[in-house]
Design an enzyme around this catalytic site. Structure first.
Site, PDB file in Angstrom:
ATOM      1  N   TRP A   1       0.562  -1.537   0.019  1.00  0.00           N
ATOM      2  CA  TRP A   1       0.000   0.142   0.272  1.00  0.00           C
ATOM      3  C   TRP A   1       1.110   1.161  -0.193  1.00  0.00           C
ATOM      4  O   TRP A   1       0.489   2.189  -0.623  1.00  0.00           O
ATOM      5  CB  TRP A   1      -0.867  -0.027   1.589  1.00  0.00           C
ATOM      6  CG  TRP A   1      -2.057  -1.348   1.129  1.00  0.00           C
ATOM      7  CD1 TRP A   1      -2.324  -2.005   1.556  1.00  0.00           C
ATOM      8  CD2 TRP A   1      -3.004  -0.582  -0.103  1.00  0.00           C
ATOM      9  NE1 TRP A   1      -3.496  -2.612   1.218  1.00  0.00           N
ATOM     10  CE2 TRP A   1      -3.963  -2.213  -0.050  1.00  0.00           C
ATOM     11  CE3 TRP A   1      -3.428  -0.704  -1.285  1.00  0.00           C
ATOM     12  CZ2 TRP A   1      -5.057  -2.406  -1.347  1.00  0.00           C
ATOM     13  CZ3 TRP A   1      -4.345   0.473  -2.509  1.00  0.00           C
ATOM     14  CH2 TRP A   1      -5.070  -1.251  -1.946  1.00  0.00           C
TER      15      TRP A   1
ATOM     16  N   ASP B   1      -1.628   6.794   6.677  1.00  0.00           N
ATOM     17  CA  ASP B   1      -3.068   5.830   5.310  1.00  0.00           C
ATOM     18  C   ASP B   1      -3.240   4.625   6.790  1.00  0.00           C
ATOM     19  O   ASP B   1      -2.635   3.519   7.685  1.00  0.00           O
ATOM     20  CB  ASP B   1      -2.334   4.988   4.496  1.00  0.00           C
ATOM     21  CG  ASP B   1      -3.396   3.806   3.690  1.00  0.00           C
ATOM     22  OD1 ASP B   1      -4.383   3.783   4.564  1.00  0.00           O
ATOM     23  OD2 ASP B   1      -2.952   3.261   2.736  1.00  0.00           O
TER      24      ASP B   1
ATOM     25  N   LYS C   1     -12.599  -1.826   5.784  1.00  0.00           N
ATOM     26  CA  LYS C   1     -12.314  -2.947   6.795  1.00  0.00           C
ATOM     27  C   LYS C   1     -12.337  -2.293   8.008  1.00  0.00           C
ATOM     28  O   LYS C   1     -12.941  -3.560   8.826  1.00  0.00           O
ATOM     29  CB  LYS C   1     -10.652  -2.383   6.500  1.00  0.00           C
ATOM     30  CG  LYS C   1      -9.254  -3.456   5.637  1.00  0.00           C
ATOM     31  CD  LYS C   1      -9.615  -1.840   4.406  1.00  0.00           C
ATOM     32  CE  LYS C   1      -9.145  -2.724   3.500  1.00  0.00           C
ATOM     33  NZ  LYS C   1      -8.648  -1.552   2.367  1.00  0.00           N
TER      34      LYS C   1
HETATM   35  C1  PLP Z   1      -7.970  -1.897   1.663  1.00  0.00           C
HETATM   36  C2  PLP Z   1      -6.805  -0.148   1.638  1.00  0.00           C
HETATM   37  C3  PLP Z   1      -6.586   0.872   0.679  1.00  0.00           C
HETATM   38  C4  PLP Z   1      -7.473   1.101  -0.839  1.00  0.00           C
HETATM   39  O1  PLP Z   1      -8.290   0.925  -0.559  1.00  0.00           O
HETATM   40  P1  PLP Z   1      -9.846   1.533  -1.176  1.00  0.00           P
HETATM   41  O2  PLP Z   1     -10.977   1.743  -0.720  1.00  0.00           O
HETATM   42  O3  PLP Z   1      -9.500   0.042  -2.061  1.00  0.00           O
HETATM   43  O4  PLP Z   1      -9.164   2.964  -2.341  1.00  0.00           O
HETATM   44  C5  PLP Z   1      -5.444   1.548   0.809  1.00  0.00           C
HETATM   45  N1  PLP Z   1      -4.941   1.397   1.839  1.00  0.00           N
HETATM   46  C6  PLP Z   1      -4.341   0.355   2.631  1.00  0.00           C
HETATM   47  C7  PLP Z   1      -3.862   0.475   3.311  1.00  0.00           C
HETATM   48  C8  PLP Z   1      -5.943  -0.204   2.597  1.00  0.00           C
HETATM   49  O5  PLP Z   1      -5.817  -1.434   3.350  1.00  0.00           O
END
Ligand code: PLP
Length: 359
Positions: free
Chosen positions: A102, A172, A196
């Site tokens: 990521w 993030d 998540k």
């Molecule tokens: C799932 C995830 C993303 C991407 O999320 P989207 O909603 O599909 O853009 C980005 N960063 C992390 C750490 C993730 O787990």
């Protein structure tokens, strides 16, 4: 009905009481006479939902008043580009810590907008470690320092907020927000997709200190401009209304669980039990260094890859779903977010032991 234990990395398992409440309120929300899906986002009922959503999130994370909370679209992935567009503020560089798939993606998109300084990388350990803070090369000319607090695919998690040495810290937190306590005031910006740990896909939370907004580049689309969204309650365009409502229900559920402090204690126990089972076995192996293991996403490989398919089939026969690892890592991955009860983790551990015994 036979609901399974769902270990999906995202979209992921919901708390069952939330699904039941959504079911009960499907045809009519409170005394509004209609479903949330049918409401105008300008109407008084939806505005109540929106206000409760923001105030519950502020309470759960103790977000200081000088931070804006935005509920946007485009996923966390859109933020990879929108963060530099909004907060570079004329600067030419940004620092990134590279710890997995990521952060790699965040870096790649940021490169279209600025010079990315990779301040540290754990690529040489195949993303099984977090680079020692003393080795980070921070550039004081940079607009911010970005890191991915939990690498969902590699199962690597920062256990503490890093010291940004005066730089604006950006994180993030898509896969570990609300799973552990954080001090929001240490950050300039936190972002997370909701699918998540907070609800369904379709909403991206951005928590941003107010002095960082108002400096977007001229080409930033207005729906992605933090200042214009903040000034419009994240309703510059029609928001993902039903998803906001569902995120709000998940937050209310989390409050009934004792909030972030209490769920963190449960997450510690769940993860510790699963890692212990993996470490004590001869069949399963987790490659991540002990101090950097994720409490949310637990990847593990089987000593004999020809057992992967039988493992997954037998797991499903036992009501344990979505355990297949990400294709880039292989093996298995158990995602055990807030909504996964300890009973689900214990069922997985029992199954793994039985599978090892019979194979
Ligand atoms: C799932 C995830 C993303 C991407 O999320 P989207 O909603 O599909 O853009 C980005 N960063 C992390 C750490 C993730 O787990």
């Amino acid at each position: 009905m036979s609901r399974v234990y769902n270990f999906s990395a995202g979209p992921s398992a919901f708390p069952e009481p939330v699904l039941q409440q959504a079911q009960q309120e499907m045809l009519e929300w409170r005394d509004s006479g209609m479903s949330v899906m049918e409401m105008s986002h300008r109407g008084k009922h939806f505005l109540m939902i929106a206000e409760e959503l923001e105030s519950d999130l502020r309470a759960l994370l103790a977000i200081p008043d000088n931070y804006k909370v935005l509920f946007l679209q485009g996923g966390a992935s859109a933020q990879f580009s929108l963060i530099p567009q909004n907060i570079l503020n004329g600067k030419a560089k940004a620092c990134y810590i590279k710890t997995g798939a990521w952060s790699e993606k965040a870096i790649k998109d940021a490169m279209s907008y600025c010079d990315v300084v990779v301040s540290a990388s754990s690529e040489d350990t195949k993303y099984t470690t977090i680079p020692e803070a003393s080795t980070w090369v921070l550039d004081e000319q940079a607009a911010y320092l970005h890191y991915t607090s939990n690498e969902t695919i590699h199962g690597v998690e920062f256990q503490e907020t890093p010291d940004a040495k005066g730089l604006t810290l950006v994180s993030d937190m898509s896969s570990n927000i609300l799973s552990r306590q954080i001090d929001v005031s240490r950050y300039g910006l936190i972002y997370a997709g909701t699918q998540k740990n907070m609800g369904p896909a379709g909403v991206t939370v951005v928590i941003v200190r107010d002095n960082l907004i108002g400096h977007a580049s001229k080409t930033t689309p207005s729906v992605f401009n933090y200042e214009s969204q903040a000034n419009n309650g994240s309703m510059l365009n029609t928001p993902a209304t039903y998803n906001w409502y569902l995120v709000g229900l998940v937050l209310k559920w989390l409050k009934t669980q004792g909030g972030v402090e209490a769920i963190e204690q449960r997450n510690i126990v769940k993860a510790a039990k699963l890692y212990q089972a993996i470490d004590q076995s001869a069949l399963y192996h987790n490659p991540v260094e002990l101090a950097s293991r994720s409490r949310m996403n637990v990847p593990f490989i089987l000593a004999d890859a020809s057992l992967d398919k039988p493992f997954l089939a037998a797991a499903e026969a036992n009501g344990l779903f979505e355990l297949k690892g990400h294709r880039s890592v292989g093996g298995m991955r158990a995602s055990i977010y807030n909504a996964m009860p300890e009973a689900g983790v214990l069922a997985l551990i029992d199954f793994m032991a039985e599978f090892e015994r019979t194979h």
